[in-house]
Motif scaffolding. Structure first.
Motif, PDB file in Angstrom:
ATOM      1  N   ASP A  29       0.750  -1.192   0.062  1.00 55.58           N
ATOM      2  CA  ASP A  29      -0.070  -0.082   0.115  1.00 55.58           C
ATOM      3  C   ASP A  29       0.730   1.346   0.163  1.00 55.58           C
ATOM      4  N   SER A  30       1.907   1.223   0.824  1.00 54.41           N
ATOM      5  CA  SER A  30       2.858   2.356   1.036  1.00 54.41           C
ATOM      6  C   SER A  30       4.206   2.271   0.066  1.00 54.41           C
ATOM      7  N   ASN A  31       4.548   3.295  -0.572  1.00 56.93           N
ATOM      8  CA  ASN A  31       5.731   3.603  -1.297  1.00 56.93           C
ATOM      9  C   ASN A  31       6.848   3.247  -0.171  1.00 56.93           C
ATOM     10  N   ALA A  32       6.817   3.578   0.832  1.00 55.58           N
ATOM     11  CA  ALA A  32       7.932   3.332   1.951  1.00 55.58           C
ATOM     12  C   ALA A  32       8.904   2.216   1.601  1.00 55.58           C
ATOM     13  N   TRP A  33       7.929   1.119   1.387  1.00 57.02           N
ATOM     14  CA  TRP A  33       8.797  -0.385   1.165  1.00 57.02           C
ATOM     15  C   TRP A  33       9.644  -0.304   0.058  1.00 57.02           C
ATOM     16  N   ALA A  34       9.496   0.534  -0.995  1.00 62.80           N
ATOM     17  CA  ALA A  34      10.639   0.846  -2.008  1.00 62.80           C
ATOM     18  C   ALA A  34      11.737   1.265  -1.683  1.00 62.80           C
ATOM     19  N   GLY A  35      11.809   1.799  -0.555  1.00 62.09           N
ATOM     20  CA  GLY A  35      13.005   2.388   0.190  1.00 62.09           C
ATOM     21  C   GLY A  35      13.814   1.094   0.788  1.00 62.09           C
ATOM     22  N   HIS A  36      13.160  -0.037   1.111  1.00 67.28           N
ATOM     23  CA  HIS A  36      13.972  -1.212   1.374  1.00 67.28           C
ATOM     24  C   HIS A  36      14.414  -2.308   0.539  1.00 67.28           C
ATOM     25  N   LEU A  37      14.185  -1.953  -0.835  1.00 69.91           N
ATOM     26  CA  LEU A  37      14.149  -2.911  -1.789  1.00 69.91           C
ATOM     27  C   LEU A  37      15.591  -2.551  -2.483  1.00 69.91           C
ATOM     28  N   PHE A  38      16.434  -3.444  -2.425  1.00 75.18           N
ATOM     29  CA  PHE A  38      17.770  -3.337  -3.322  1.00 75.18           C
ATOM     30  C   PHE A  38      18.164  -4.533  -4.129  1.00 75.18           C
ATOM     31  N   PRO A  39      19.142  -4.251  -4.801  1.00 76.43           N
ATOM     32  CA  PRO A  39      19.461  -5.537  -5.541  1.00 76.43           C
ATOM     33  C   PRO A  39      19.830  -6.602  -4.702  1.00 76.43           C
ATOM     34  N   ASP A  62       8.672  12.150  -3.852  1.00 83.21           N
ATOM     35  CA  ASP A  62       9.005  11.152  -2.876  1.00 83.21           C
ATOM     36  C   ASP A  62      10.611  11.548  -2.482  1.00 83.21           C
ATOM     37  N   CYS A  63      11.188  12.502  -2.746  1.00 81.45           N
ATOM     38  CA  CYS A  63      12.722  12.976  -2.517  1.00 81.45           C
ATOM     39  C   CYS A  63      12.900  13.750  -1.206  1.00 81.45           C
ATOM     40  N   GLU A  90       7.380   9.500   1.929  1.00 81.94           N
ATOM     41  CA  GLU A  90       7.699  10.779   1.311  1.00 81.94           C
ATOM     42  C   GLU A  90       9.032  11.092   1.150  1.00 81.94           C
ATOM     43  N   ASN A  91       9.961  10.139   1.615  1.00 82.00           N
ATOM     44  CA  ASN A  91      11.395  10.235   1.468  1.00 82.00           C
ATOM     45  C   ASN A  91      12.249   8.849   0.932  1.00 82.00           C
ATOM     46  N   TRP A  92      11.508   8.112   0.586  1.00 82.76           N
ATOM     47  CA  TRP A  92      12.287   6.810   0.211  1.00 82.76           C
ATOM     48  C   TRP A  92      13.244   6.918  -0.695  1.00 82.76           C
ATOM     49  N   LEU A 149      15.261   8.829  -1.109  1.00 80.82           N
ATOM     50  CA  LEU A 149      16.547   9.444  -0.473  1.00 80.82           C
ATOM     51  C   LEU A 149      17.543   8.215  -0.063  1.00 80.82           C
ATOM     52  N   ALA A 150      16.914   6.972   0.362  1.00 77.96           N
ATOM     53  CA  ALA A 150      17.703   5.803   0.645  1.00 77.96           C
ATOM     54  C   ALA A 150      18.541   5.407  -0.519  1.00 77.96           C
ATOM     55  N   HIS A 151      17.933   5.575  -1.821  1.00 77.36           N
ATOM     56  CA  HIS A 151      18.587   4.931  -2.943  1.00 77.36           C
ATOM     57  C   HIS A 151      19.741   6.116  -3.353  1.00 77.36           C
ATOM     58  N   TYR A 152      19.404   7.372  -3.117  1.00 76.63           N
ATOM     59  CA  TYR A 152      20.441   8.363  -3.447  1.00 76.63           C
ATOM     60  C   TYR A 152      21.712   8.121  -2.554  1.00 76.63           C
ATOM     61  N   TRP A 153      21.321   7.894  -1.432  1.00 76.83           N
ATOM     62  CA  TRP A 153      22.215   7.651  -0.280  1.00 76.83           C
ATOM     63  C   TRP A 153      23.303   6.640  -0.716  1.00 76.83           C
ATOM     64  N   ASN A 154      22.484   5.515  -1.278  1.00 80.29           N
ATOM     65  CA  ASN A 154      23.444   4.210  -1.626  1.00 80.29           C
ATOM     66  C   ASN A 154      23.890   4.420  -2.899  1.00 80.29           C
ATOM     67  N   GLY A 155      23.776   5.452  -3.689  1.00 83.11           N
ATOM     68  CA  GLY A 155      24.513   5.653  -4.792  1.00 83.11           C
ATOM     69  C   GLY A 155      23.533   5.524  -6.257  1.00 83.11           C
ATOM     70  N   SER A 156      22.348   5.241  -6.223  1.00 81.55           N
ATOM     71  CA  SER A 156      21.924   5.008  -7.413  1.00 81.55           C
ATOM     72  C   SER A 156      21.336   6.417  -8.146  1.00 81.55           C
ATOM     73  N   LYS A 157      21.303   6.269  -9.496  1.00 78.26           N
ATOM     74  CA  LYS A 157      20.879   7.564 -10.274  1.00 78.26           C
ATOM     75  C   LYS A 157      19.202   7.352  -9.924  1.00 78.26           C
ATOM     76  N   LEU A 158      18.555   8.590 -10.022  1.00 82.65           N
ATOM     77  CA  LEU A 158      17.141   8.514  -9.632  1.00 82.65           C
ATOM     78  C   LEU A 158      16.413   9.642 -10.858  1.00 82.65           C
ATOM     79  N   ALA A 159      15.338   9.128 -11.140  1.00 85.87           N
ATOM     80  CA  ALA A 159      14.537   9.810 -12.312  1.00 85.87           C
ATOM     81  C   ALA A 159      13.221  10.187 -11.862  1.00 85.87           C
TER      82      ALA A 159
END
Length: 252
Positions: free
Chosen positions: A84-94, A114-115, A136-138, A140-150
């Motif tokens: 239901d929430s996009n917050a879980w996308a901030g916990h999904l990594f390769p 969501d940045c 609202e900020n998930w 940021l977790a991927h930015y911190w980890n070094g991903s490129k965002l769009a």
């Protein structure tokens, strides 16, 4: 090999004046507070449906989602994680897929970026100190980890000026033009966005999830109730019963 993540928020398909969509009659009915808790997303729609019915306005539905997946190159081994929430996308990594490192790209299709929003944190460093990943900020977790965002806003959004966006990090933001990134996505995350998209659109969400060319996987930590309570029927039942002696009818 670099891996890529596609994230789609269901509110991408729900035109909302308050998120930059064209004004409509009774636009004020869309002035919804931000909330992400389970009670809110399941019960608040009864109050909202009554307000639409009170002014005789047809209940809005999602649009433009048919054929959406066709434009993307999605790996045949990909899974579509949903909650239901996009917050879980901030916990999904390769690493969830047996890979390592950051995602090469995270592409988000959403009515909100969501940045991180400055009413919650003044800077990226302040968010890092707090350490909380939310809807609202998930990103940021991927930015911190070094991903490129769009970030891709929905085509019903009239301009990038309304509302003006001020994310906590530098990120490319565009209004979707119907094209697709020239990459293969190794995983998909789909958010139902229950605080923003009405429960009377849950049948459409089911169709959208089923159409995704990836294996569906529910986020196990997510509390999932789908479809949600039929608030349209509940509102109609409440009207037919009317107020009764000793019975107090509430808005929730």
């Amino acid at each position: 090999m670099p891996m890529n993540l596609l994230v789609v928020d269901w509110d991408f398909f729900f035109p909302t004046p308050m998120a930059g969509g064209p004004p409509v009659e009774h636009s004020d009915l869309y002035a919804w507070p931000v909330a992400d808790d389970a009670v809110h997303v399941e019960l608040i729609w009864l109050r909202r449906v009554r307000k639409f019915q009170a002014v005789g306005m047809p209940l809005p539905r999602c649009t433009g989602y048919e054929g959406f997946w066709d434009r993307f190159r999605i790996s045949p081994r990909a899974k579509v994680y949903y909650a239901d929430s996009n917050a879980w996308a901030g916990h999904l990594f390769p690493s969830n897929l047996g890979g390592e490192g950051p995602w090469n790209y995270v592409h988000l299709y959403d009515a909100h970026h969501d940045c991180g929003y400055r009413n919650n944190h003044k800077s990226f460093d302040q968010w890092k100190a707090a350490g909380r990943i939310g809807a609202e900020n998930w990103m940021l977790a991927h930015y911190w980890n070094g991903s490129k965002l769009a970030v891709h806003f929905p085509p019903w959004r009239e301009s990038m000026e309304r509302p003006a966006e001020s994310p906590l990090i530098p990120v490319g933001m565009t209004i979707d033009d119907g094209s697709a990134p020239e990459i293969v996505f190794d995983a998909v995350y789909l958010c139902r966005s229950g605080a923003w998209v009405p429960s009377w659109c849950d049948d459409q969400f089911s169709d959208f999830l089923e159409a995704c060319p990836a294996q569906p996987v529910q986020i196990p930590q997510n509390r999932w109730n789908h479809p949600r309570p039929d608030v349209v029927r509940m509102a109609e039942l409440g009207r037919s019963l009317g107020p009764r002696r000793g019975f107090v009818q509430t808005d929730t």
